[in-house]
Design a protein around this motif. Sequence first.
Motif, short mmCIF file in Angstrom:
data_model
loop_
_atom_site.label_atom_id
_atom_site.label_comp_id
_atom_site.label_asym_id
_atom_site.label_seq_id
_atom_site.Cartn_x
_atom_site.Cartn_y
_atom_site.Cartn_z
N LYS A 125 -7.63 63.73 6.17
CA LYS A 125 -7.91 62.52 6.94
C LYS A 125 -6.69 61.61 7.00
O LYS A 125 -6.38 61.04 8.04
N VAL A 126 -6.00 61.47 5.88
CA VAL A 126 -4.80 60.63 5.82
C VAL A 126 -3.75 61.16 6.78
O VAL A 126 -3.15 60.41 7.55
N GLU A 127 -3.52 62.46 6.76
CA GLU A 127 -2.51 63.07 7.63
C GLU A 127 -2.79 62.78 9.09
O GLU A 127 -1.87 62.59 9.87
N GLY A 128 -4.06 62.71 9.47
CA GLY A 128 -4.42 62.45 10.84
C GLY A 128 -4.27 60.99 11.26
O GLY A 128 -4.34 60.67 12.45
N LYS A 129 -4.08 60.10 10.32
CA LYS A 129 -4.00 58.66 10.62
C LYS A 129 -2.56 58.16 10.73
O LYS A 129 -2.33 57.05 11.19
N ILE A 130 -1.61 58.93 10.30
CA ILE A 130 -0.22 58.49 10.32
C ILE A 130 0.32 58.56 11.75
O ILE A 130 0.22 59.58 12.42
N ILE A 131 0.86 57.43 12.21
CA ILE A 131 1.48 57.37 13.54
C ILE A 131 2.88 56.81 13.40
O ILE A 131 3.25 56.30 12.33
N THR A 132 3.68 56.92 14.44
CA THR A 132 5.03 56.38 14.42
C THR A 132 5.11 55.17 15.34
O THR A 132 4.80 55.27 16.53
N LEU A 133 5.51 54.05 14.77
CA LEU A 133 5.74 52.81 15.51
C LEU A 133 7.05 52.22 15.01
O LEU A 133 7.30 52.22 13.80
N ARG A 134 7.86 51.71 15.91
CA ARG A 134 9.15 51.12 15.56
C ARG A 134 9.97 52.06 14.68
O ARG A 134 10.60 51.66 13.71
N GLN A 135 9.89 53.32 14.99
CA GLN A 135 10.63 54.38 14.30
C GLN A 135 10.26 54.47 12.81
O GLN A 135 11.08 54.86 11.98
N GLN A 136 9.03 54.11 12.49
CA GLN A 136 8.53 54.21 11.12
C GLN A 136 7.17 54.89 11.14
O GLN A 136 6.41 54.74 12.09
N GLN A 137 6.87 55.61 10.08
CA GLN A 137 5.55 56.20 9.96
C GLN A 137 4.64 55.16 9.31
O GLN A 137 4.97 54.64 8.24
N VAL A 138 3.54 54.87 9.98
CA VAL A 138 2.64 53.81 9.54
C VAL A 138 1.19 54.25 9.70
O VAL A 138 0.90 55.24 10.37
N ILE A 139 0.31 53.47 9.09
CA ILE A 139 -1.13 53.62 9.29
C ILE A 139 -1.66 52.25 9.68
O ILE A 139 -1.35 51.25 9.03
N LEU A 140 -2.44 52.20 10.76
CA LEU A 140 -2.99 50.94 11.24
C LEU A 140 -4.05 50.40 10.29
O LEU A 140 -4.74 51.18 9.60
N ASP A 141 -4.22 49.08 10.29
CA ASP A 141 -5.17 48.43 9.39
C ASP A 141 -6.59 48.98 9.53
O ASP A 141 -7.28 49.20 8.53
N CYS A 142 -7.02 49.27 10.76
CA CYS A 142 -8.38 49.79 10.95
C CYS A 142 -8.52 51.18 10.34
O CYS A 142 -9.58 51.53 9.80
N ASP A 143 -7.45 51.98 10.39
CA ASP A 143 -7.49 53.31 9.79
C ASP A 143 -7.43 53.24 8.27
O ASP A 143 -8.08 54.01 7.57
N VAL A 144 -6.65 52.29 7.75
CA VAL A 144 -6.60 52.08 6.30
C VAL A 144 -8.00 51.69 5.82
O VAL A 144 -8.49 52.21 4.81
N ALA A 145 -8.64 50.79 6.55
CA ALA A 145 -9.98 50.35 6.18
C ALA A 145 -10.96 51.52 6.17
O ALA A 145 -11.76 51.67 5.24
N GLU A 146 -10.87 52.36 7.19
CA GLU A 146 -11.75 53.53 7.25
C GLU A 146 -11.51 54.46 6.06
O GLU A 146 -12.45 54.94 5.44
N LEU A 147 -10.24 54.71 5.76
CA LEU A 147 -9.91 55.58 4.64
C LEU A 147 -10.39 55.02 3.30
O LEU A 147 -10.85 55.77 2.43
N TYR A 148 -10.28 53.70 3.14
CA TYR A 148 -10.68 53.06 1.89
C TYR A 148 -12.16 52.74 1.84
O TYR A 148 -12.67 52.31 0.81
N GLY A 149 -12.87 52.89 2.96
CA GLY A 149 -14.30 52.62 2.97
C GLY A 149 -14.63 51.14 2.94
O GLY A 149 -15.63 50.74 2.35
#
Length: 184
Positions: free
Chosen positions: A8-32
């Motif tokens: 699930k984590v691997e599927g949430k990583i995106i690239t923005l501003r030439q950095q690999q990041v996870i959006l707050d909504c995806d972090v929230a989903e991962l953390y429940g």
Amino acid sequence: MNDLILSKVEGKIITLRQQQVILDCDVAELYGVQTKEINQAVRNNPEKFPEGYVFELNEDENHSLRSKILTLKNTGRGAHTKYLPKAFTEKGLYMLATILKSPQAVQTTLAIVETFAKLRELARTVALIPSAHEQSEQKSLLQHCSDVLDDLITQNMPVKSSETSLELNFAMFKLKHTIKREEE
């Protein structure tokens, strides 16, 4: 570690501003938890999130990201809020882990650490390939890349029988990775 969380984590990583990041909504989903809880943790602990740990998307980034995602309502990214999403870098995610202490947060943090470590290992190995002078050394590095890719891509992949090819074309070489799975 739970392989399902890792995938699930691997599927949430995106690239923005030439950095690999996870959006707050995806972090929230991962953390429940809810997205507002993640953002509240950042607001309540500003000293733990200096520049480079978390950033707010600008309007253009948000619009671009929203237009790329077709299933907005299913991902949680489609909610129209008055706040722009935040993107957590790897360092920001580590810092967030010091605040969120639930068992799910701990397992998710471990999966995030593992995923980012594998991505860094892959990048380091790919960078070494052009400087390898001997063919056996290049072959060994390519095999290591293949192993890391296999680990990143195929973990917890439910397959009975299939063959998947992934071809990466780098400026100086082409890496083709084939995965063959039989019923286990």
